[in-house]
Design a protein around this motif. Structure first.
Motif, PDB file in Angstrom:
ATOM      1  N   PHE A 234       2.895 -13.822  -5.032  1.00  0.00           N
ATOM      2  CA  PHE A 234       3.328 -12.678  -4.227  1.00  0.00           C
ATOM      3  C   PHE A 234       3.895 -11.547  -5.086  1.00  0.00           C
ATOM      4  O   PHE A 234       4.638 -10.710  -4.587  1.00  0.00           O
ATOM      5  CB  PHE A 234       4.349 -13.129  -3.181  1.00  0.00           C
ATOM      6  N   GLY A 235       3.533 -11.526  -6.355  1.00  0.00           N
ATOM      7  CA  GLY A 235       3.952 -10.442  -7.229  1.00  0.00           C
ATOM      8  C   GLY A 235       3.108  -9.194  -7.024  1.00  0.00           C
ATOM      9  O   GLY A 235       2.245  -9.126  -6.130  1.00  0.00           O
ATOM     10  N   PRO A 236       3.324  -8.169  -7.838  1.00  0.00           N
ATOM     11  CA  PRO A 236       2.651  -6.881  -7.642  1.00  0.00           C
ATOM     12  C   PRO A 236       1.135  -6.958  -7.617  1.00  0.00           C
ATOM     13  O   PRO A 236       0.477  -6.168  -6.924  1.00  0.00           O
ATOM     14  CB  PRO A 236       3.142  -6.046  -8.826  1.00  0.00           C
ATOM     15  N   GLN A 237       0.560  -7.890  -8.369  1.00  0.00           N
ATOM     16  CA  GLN A 237      -0.902  -7.976  -8.436  1.00  0.00           C
ATOM     17  C   GLN A 237      -1.521  -8.299  -7.081  1.00  0.00           C
ATOM     18  O   GLN A 237      -2.685  -7.939  -6.819  1.00  0.00           O
ATOM     19  CB  GLN A 237      -1.329  -9.022  -9.479  1.00  0.00           C
ATOM     20  N   ARG A 238      -0.775  -8.936  -6.205  1.00  0.00           N
ATOM     21  CA  ARG A 238      -1.309  -9.271  -4.877  1.00  0.00           C
ATOM     22  C   ARG A 238      -1.653  -8.010  -4.091  1.00  0.00           C
ATOM     23  O   ARG A 238      -2.581  -8.023  -3.272  1.00  0.00           O
ATOM     24  CB  ARG A 238      -0.291 -10.117  -4.110  1.00  0.00           C
ATOM     25  N   TYR A 239      -0.927  -6.944  -4.326  1.00  0.00           N
ATOM     26  CA  TYR A 239      -1.050  -5.736  -3.508  1.00  0.00           C
ATOM     27  C   TYR A 239      -1.820  -4.626  -4.221  1.00  0.00           C
ATOM     28  O   TYR A 239      -1.797  -3.473  -3.770  1.00  0.00           O
ATOM     29  CB  TYR A 239       0.343  -5.256  -3.113  1.00  0.00           C
ATOM     30  N   ALA A 240      -2.478  -4.967  -5.316  1.00  0.00           N
ATOM     31  CA  ALA A 240      -3.220  -3.956  -6.069  1.00  0.00           C
ATOM     32  C   ALA A 240      -4.231  -3.260  -5.162  1.00  0.00           C
ATOM     33  O   ALA A 240      -4.981  -3.897  -4.426  1.00  0.00           O
ATOM     34  CB  ALA A 240      -3.937  -4.605  -7.252  1.00  0.00           C
ATOM     35  N   GLY A 241      -4.224  -1.954  -5.193  1.00  0.00           N
ATOM     36  CA  GLY A 241      -5.158  -1.176  -4.391  1.00  0.00           C
ATOM     37  C   GLY A 241      -4.696  -0.857  -2.995  1.00  0.00           C
ATOM     38  O   GLY A 241      -5.379  -0.106  -2.266  1.00  0.00           O
ATOM     39  N   GLN A 242      -3.551  -1.402  -2.576  1.00  0.00           N
ATOM     40  CA  GLN A 242      -3.025  -1.100  -1.243  1.00  0.00           C
ATOM     41  C   GLN A 242      -2.239   0.211  -1.303  1.00  0.00           C
ATOM     42  O   GLN A 242      -1.247   0.315  -2.030  1.00  0.00           O
ATOM     43  CB  GLN A 242      -2.125  -2.235  -0.744  1.00  0.00           C
ATOM     44  N   SER A 243      -2.659   1.187  -0.523  1.00  0.00           N
ATOM     45  CA  SER A 243      -2.038   2.514  -0.592  1.00  0.00           C
ATOM     46  C   SER A 243      -0.582   2.495  -0.172  1.00  0.00           C
ATOM     47  O   SER A 243       0.200   3.362  -0.591  1.00  0.00           O
ATOM     48  CB  SER A 243      -2.822   3.488   0.291  1.00  0.00           C
ATOM     49  N   TRP A 244      -0.197   1.516   0.650  1.00  0.00           N
ATOM     50  CA  TRP A 244       1.169   1.476   1.163  1.00  0.00           C
ATOM     51  C   TRP A 244       2.137   0.798   0.202  1.00  0.00           C
ATOM     52  O   TRP A 244       3.354   0.820   0.421  1.00  0.00           O
ATOM     53  CB  TRP A 244       1.218   0.762   2.512  1.00  0.00           C
TER      54      TRP A 244
END
Length: 560
Positions: free
Chosen positions: A136-146
């Protein structure tokens, strides 16, 4: 812990509409407000193969609401409040948590944060969050604009979303963010402050794992630290959500809310939700939060998509332990953040070795004995058990003498003060303690036995009601390394008014607080890290303090 058995009911759509913003065809979503979902403490789902599907039912319900049912509540954000798993070292549990949270991907903006169970060893922050960050670190959300970003540790993050005509930041902070363990630069609080400073005009919803409790109701020790270090001085933060606590038991377990006023006397909504004591790991209960923009209110409800039931207890039924309640808010005003100036620098600082002051007396007294010379130690430990055979607590004593009187380095009797703070430099993190006003005299040669088996907070040896409650009654690292500021304004004012003799304070460990807190003493070789009493005096004071107040005003003007 006994299981909760609350009154529940299945509501027809018309009754749901009384609480939730139902979007009619062609109606503007901005006009109708929006909702968010809080998912607390899912550890008892993922630690049991039979319970794990309930976690997925929660997230699937959210996805179905948005993708299939027309999003009638206009759900715009989901916040997981920590304890994704029960054992931070179990890859099986992490796999189950990931599968459940994956359902939200590309459906809605969401966040997660590490709770105490998400560390490699439960509650031991020094063991780290490697598995949390991997999943659940930053890499999970890569590409999410929010997704706004994370601190260097990956534990703390922020997100952006727009709803109801407003732009929001949601901030997700780790378990006990005021405890900077392992030591990081920036600390979680410093990182959070940097995000707030970069977005001064954006309202903020803050989620963390531990903050307010249901028994005793109110902030935990580290919740109080978070309030003082971050929340009260930043008007952007208008809501704080947390899980973790399920202390009260019975029918009111795991839910509590309070409204507190920040330093601008503006409301901050603090809300606890934790359903892990329900059957089957929690029976799918979650919190629905509806921002009813047209009616200037926020509506909170407890719903289970597994049971398709709402809990119905209101404030009229159980007070602040309610499942269904609403809080009034002037959205236009409260969601327009105002600047809170930083607190003024202290006008006087009493610290041994600084400006000729030498009046600090401090002492560690040990129930195990050998404490006759402890007034000369470089550090003091407050510990529920110092490691000797049996329960062997240590207490700390501290006093600042020669602070009242005439002259520029003292305070005139009767002077009104704005704030007095006792500042200790913690060098070893630990459980915590309570601080009480002393009623018996002592000196640096006093021992545990001479003081009657230590100091008792019984209104004879020390005042029973604590001046401060710090940390928690457990063996976790609830107080971190670094400066610890304790508000002693009431005590110091009582000294100045002559209604209390200046005998100082005693620090009493919790019965189960067996992880000692160590801080530097007035004998430590590092002068600037010795204990300090810091005083702020307002520019207007009583007649008895006019001379001192005038001097302070002159000093302040000289700084400009």
């Amino acid at each position: 812990m006994s299981l909760r058995h609350r009154s529940v009911a299945i509501r027809a759509l018309g009754l749901i509409a009384a609480a939730f913003t139902i979007i009619s065809p062609g109606q503007s979503r901005a006009d109708c407000g929006f909702s968010m979902v809080a998912l607390p403490d899912t550890q008892n789902y993922v630690n049991n193969v039979n319970h794990a599907p309930l976690f997925t039912q929660q997230t699937q319900w959210v996805a179905d609401q948005i993708l299939q049912d027309g999003n009638p509540r206009n759900i715009q954000f989901v916040s997981h409040l920590g304890d994704l798993v029960s054992s931070g070292s179990s890859q099986t549990q992490w796999n189950r948590a990931v599968a459940s949270m994956d359902v939200l991907d590309n459906v809605v903006a969401y966040s997660a944060l590490p709770g105490n169970h998400d560390y490699a060893s439960t509650g031991n922050k020094s063991t780290g969050t490697a598995n949390y960050v991997a999943n659940f670190g930053p890499q999970r959300y890569a590409g999410q604009s929010w997704y706004g970003g994370a601190d260097p540790s990956g534990n703390n993050s922020y997100q952006r979303f727009s709803a109801g005509g407003y732009d929001f930041i949601h901030m997700a902070l780790e378990y006990q963010p005021s405890v900077n363990t392992p030591t990081r630069d920036p600390s979680p609080i410093e990182w959070a402050q940097s995000i707030l400073d970069a977005n001064p005009d954006t309202p903020v919803i803050l989620s963390t794992h531990e903050h307010i409790d249901d028994d005793p109701p109110g902030r935990s020790g580290t919740g109080e630290q978070l309030w003082n270090q971050l929340i009260r001085g930043n008007d952007q933060i208008f809501m704080v959500l947390n899980g973790h606590f399920h202390s009260v038991g019975g029918t009111n377990d795991g839910e509590y809310h309070q409204v507190s006023m920040n330093d601008l006397d503006r409301p901050v909504f603090e809300v606890l939700q934790d359903f892990q004591d329900y059957p089957n790991g929690g029976d799918g209960w979650l919190r629905l939060i509806d921002f009813d923009i047209p009616n200037d209110r926020i509506v909170f409800e407890t719903y289970s998509p597994v049971l398709d039931q709402f809990q119905t207890e209101t404030v009229n039924d159980v007070g602040p332990f309610a499942s269904f309640f609403e809080l009034s808010i002037d959205f236009a005003s409260r969601l327009t953040p105002m600047f809170i100036p930083p607190p003024p620098e202290p006008d006087l600082v009493f610290r041994n070795g600084v400006d000729g002051y030498a009046g600090t007396r401090d002492k560690e007294i040990r129930s195990s004995g050998g404490d006759s010379a402890n007034g000369q130690l470089g550090s003091i430990s407050v510990d529920g058990d110092d490691g000797s055979p049996g329960a062997q607590p240590n207490q700390g004593l501290i006093r600042f003498e020669d602070i009242i009187g005439g002259g520029p380095s003292r305070i005139e009797p009767g002077t009104r003060i704005e704030k007095a703070s006792l500042v200790l430099e913690v060098i070893n993190p630990g459980s915590g303690f309570t601080v009480h006003e002393l009623l018996v005299d002592w000196d640096e040669s006093s021992t545990w036995q001479e003081l009657g088996n230590g100091v008792q907070a019984n209104d004879v040896e020390a005042v029973a009601a604590p001046v401060a409650v710090l940390g928690s009654n457990n063996s976790s690292e609830n107080i971190g390394v670094g400066p610890l500021e304790i508000d002693v304004t009431t005590t110091t004012q009582a000294y100045l008014d002559g209604v209390l003799t200046n005998l100082g304070w005693v620090m009493i460990p919790y019965a189960s607080g067996t992880n000692g807190v160590d801080f530097l003493s007035s004998e430590n070789t590092n002068i600037l890290l010795r204990p300090a009493l810091q005083i702020i005096i307002p520019e207007t004071s009583t007649l008895a303090g006019v001379a001192m107040a005038s001097l302070i005003i002159m000093l302040r003007r000289a700084r400009v």
